[in-house]
Design a protein around this motif. Structure first.
Motif, short mmCIF file in Angstrom:
data_model
loop_
_atom_site.label_atom_id
_atom_site.label_comp_id
_atom_site.label_asym_id
_atom_site.label_seq_id
_atom_site.Cartn_x
_atom_site.Cartn_y
_atom_site.Cartn_z
N GLU A 184 -9.88 8.11 -41.98
CA GLU A 184 -10.66 6.87 -41.91
C GLU A 184 -10.62 6.11 -43.23
N SER B 244 -12.27 11.97 -40.85
CA SER B 244 -12.94 11.28 -41.95
C SER B 244 -11.97 10.98 -43.09
N HIS C 20 -13.94 4.52 -36.07
CA HIS C 20 -15.04 5.49 -36.19
C HIS C 20 -15.70 5.72 -34.83
#
Length: 562
Positions: free
Chosen positions: A74, A71, A86
């Motif tokens: 990302e 995350s 994702h």
């Protein structure tokens, strides 16, 4: 809840990780065999990872050891590549895939996107269950520091070469083709590439030093020289202008090239390459848009010591990367023109430093706005202003919080998504938010401005056109963009009692706003006489020192909390 590196069990997991001979050896083996790529190794069950220190440094990651690294990573990936990434990572962690292999663009710590490829595999523990996800990330900006079109060193090479060394003693020049877009549209992509190659060869021939010529973004080229003074470069540029305007052969075509240029001499050892490039881009922008291509030497009229100014800008730029150290917001009230009751507030950025003291925003905003890191500061301003002013909404439920936008923010593909994310994080009511489009923002593509204003206006977010009348683009924006509020700059107000032209201009804008049913806010109200005079025309709000100077959050609460 998402775990972070600061969780209480992080240290014990790191210790366990380091003591686990298998994990440590695996990571070291990967690091040796990766041949210059970054290595990552993730404990799937704990979602706890170790990443190469080089990756942490290059991309500005929080730590070598990270919870929820997928995350975190990302957020660095380009918005257009994020969805696919994702999906890929989800398939790894939900067990539907054991392999990962994709290319994407990732943002480094300087705010620049670089092309990366990522490969990884899942392997099992002694119980034959998926336990670890490991792989490598290849950074193509390291693999390819050569521009594929001109064969010159590219911008990544420029920043890499001067990451740990200084441009001290160099005269640094920036040249670019101002009519390239028109030529590219007329003759096509292949001819456009030939133009860039021909232009680069022309620069190489003039300066005869390929090692110190870099192709930057678009049509911009940087030349470093220790043999040429600023006057030398100025003389060379004037000859370049004449030759290129008369046309140069690109294949069988003879095409006129119009150029812009800027230059500065670096006599400070502490100024970084990014700061130098940002200042050159600011002067180059002046050359193209304000000086019809005349050569512009970077300077600051407020400070005759150019390199002291560069050092100051370098410190401010580094402060953004250092968790916005020294930055703070002040808030100036906006009041009802008839009752002078509080109706809104404008957030204003400030920066203070032990060496330079309090530096006025006009000394750094116009220049650093062209820096890739400035969008981070813009996001910080948005988040801080919404968080600071939210408690006042209990006393003033209709209070409008005005926040200036920078065109660096607006240029980003994920601007709307980013605004929505910050609103969600702060839980700020959209109806209380007013985004101010400044004069510099109006240089952006009209379609781009129209698209995001339409999307956000549908969510009850308001838009104000700041400094109306100070630029050539004001009426064009008014014609094409969804606007709720017009703000008149204090330059039209300070002499309005004696200036016939100012009276005519302000009165005309007032009539226009009334016809179009815009709110009109007049800034720079400093005396009761000016206020009383302006109350005779259509105006909805006032802002200025008559009501209050900009206040810190604490001062604002003290003055306006019920």
């Amino acid at each position: 809840m998402m775990k972070t590196f600061s969780d209480s069990n992080s240290e014990s997991l790191i210790t366990t990780y380091q003591k686990d001979n298998m994990l440590s050896k695996l990571f070291e083996v990967f690091s040796i065999t990766a041949e210059g790529s970054y290595v990552y190794l993730c404990n799937i069950k704990e979602d706890f990872s170790r990443w190469s220190k080089d990756a942490v440094d290059f991309f500005g990651l929080p730590n070598e050891y990270m919870y929820n690294a997928g995350s975190i990573w990302e957020k660095h990936i380009h918005p257009n590549d994020r969805k696919k990434y994702h999906q890929e990572i989800d398939s790894i962690f939900n067990g539907t895939s054991r392999n990962h292999n994709m290319k994407y663009r990732a943002k480094n710590k300087d705010g620049l996107y670089v092309l990366c490829s990522c490969r990884g595999i899942v392997f099992n523990d002694e119980n034959n269950e998926p336990a670890y996800f490991a792989g490598t990330i290849t950074n193509y900006s390291y693999k390819s520091n050569i521009d594929s079109i001109t064969s010159l060193n590219n911008l990544y090479c420029f920043f890499d070469n001067f990451r740990n060394s200084s441009l001290y003693g160099y005269t640094v020049s920036l040249f670019g083709i101002s009519n390239f877009a028109d030529l590219n549209n007329i003759y096509g992509y292949d001819v456009g590439n030939q133009i860039l190659r021909t232009f680069s060869e022309y620069i190489e021939k003039i300066f005869n030093n390929i090692d110190h010529i870099y192709r930057m973004e678009g049509t911009k080229f940087i030349v470093l020289s220790k043999d040429h003074t600023i006057q030398d470069i100025t003389d060379i540029y004037e000859k370049m202008q004449v030759t290129l305007r008369n046309g140069i052969y690109v294949g069988k075509l003879k095409l006129p090239l119009f150029i812009g240029g800027s230059c500065l001499y670096v006599s400070s050892k502490t100024v970084g390459a990014h700061t130098v490039y940002t200042c050159l881009k600011d002067s180059y922008h002046e050359s193209i848009h304000l000086r019809q291509g005349d050569f512009v030497i970077f300077k600051d009229d407020l400070n005759s010591n150019i390199n002291e100014r560069l050092e100051q800008l370098n410190t401010i730029r580094n402060s953004i990367a250092d968790n916005f150290k020294g930055f703070f917001l002040c808030y100036q009230p906006i009041v009802d023109s008839k009752t002078t009751k509080l109706t809104g507030v404008e957030a204003l950025i400030r920066w203070k430093n032990d060496t330079y003291g309090l530096v006025p925003p006009n000394n750094f905003i116009p220049i650093l706005e062209k820096d890739s890191s400035f969008s981070q500061l813009g996001d910080w301003i948005l988040k801080t202003a919404m968080s600071d002013m939210q408690p006042l909404l209990l006393d003033y439920p209709d209070l409008e919080v005005n926040i200036n936008l920078s065109y660096t923010q607006l240029e980003k593909n994920d601007f709307v998504e980013n605004i929505e994310k910050i609103i969600s994080q702060t839980n700020f009511p959209k109806k209380n938010l007013c985004l101010e489009i400044t004069e510099r923002c109006r240089l952006l593509d009209t379609d781009l401005l129209r698209n995001f204003t339409e999307v956000l206006s549908k969510q009850n977010i308001k838009f104000a056109l700041d400094d109306f009348g100070t630029g050539f683009s004001s009426f064009n924006v008014l014609k094409n963009i969804k606007i709720d509020i017009i703000k008149i700059d204090r330059d039209f107000v300070k002499n309005i009692l004696t200036s016939k032209s100012d009276k005519i201009i302000v009165n005309s804008i007032s009539k226009l706003c009334k016809e179009f049913e815009f709110d009109l806010c007049i800034e720079g109200i400093e005396t009761p006489e000016i206020m009383d005079f302006l109350r005779k025309i259509y105006v909805t709000n006032f802002q200025g020192y008559l009501f209050s100077k900009p206040l810190t959050k604490e001062e604002f609460y003290k003055k306006y909390s019920v």
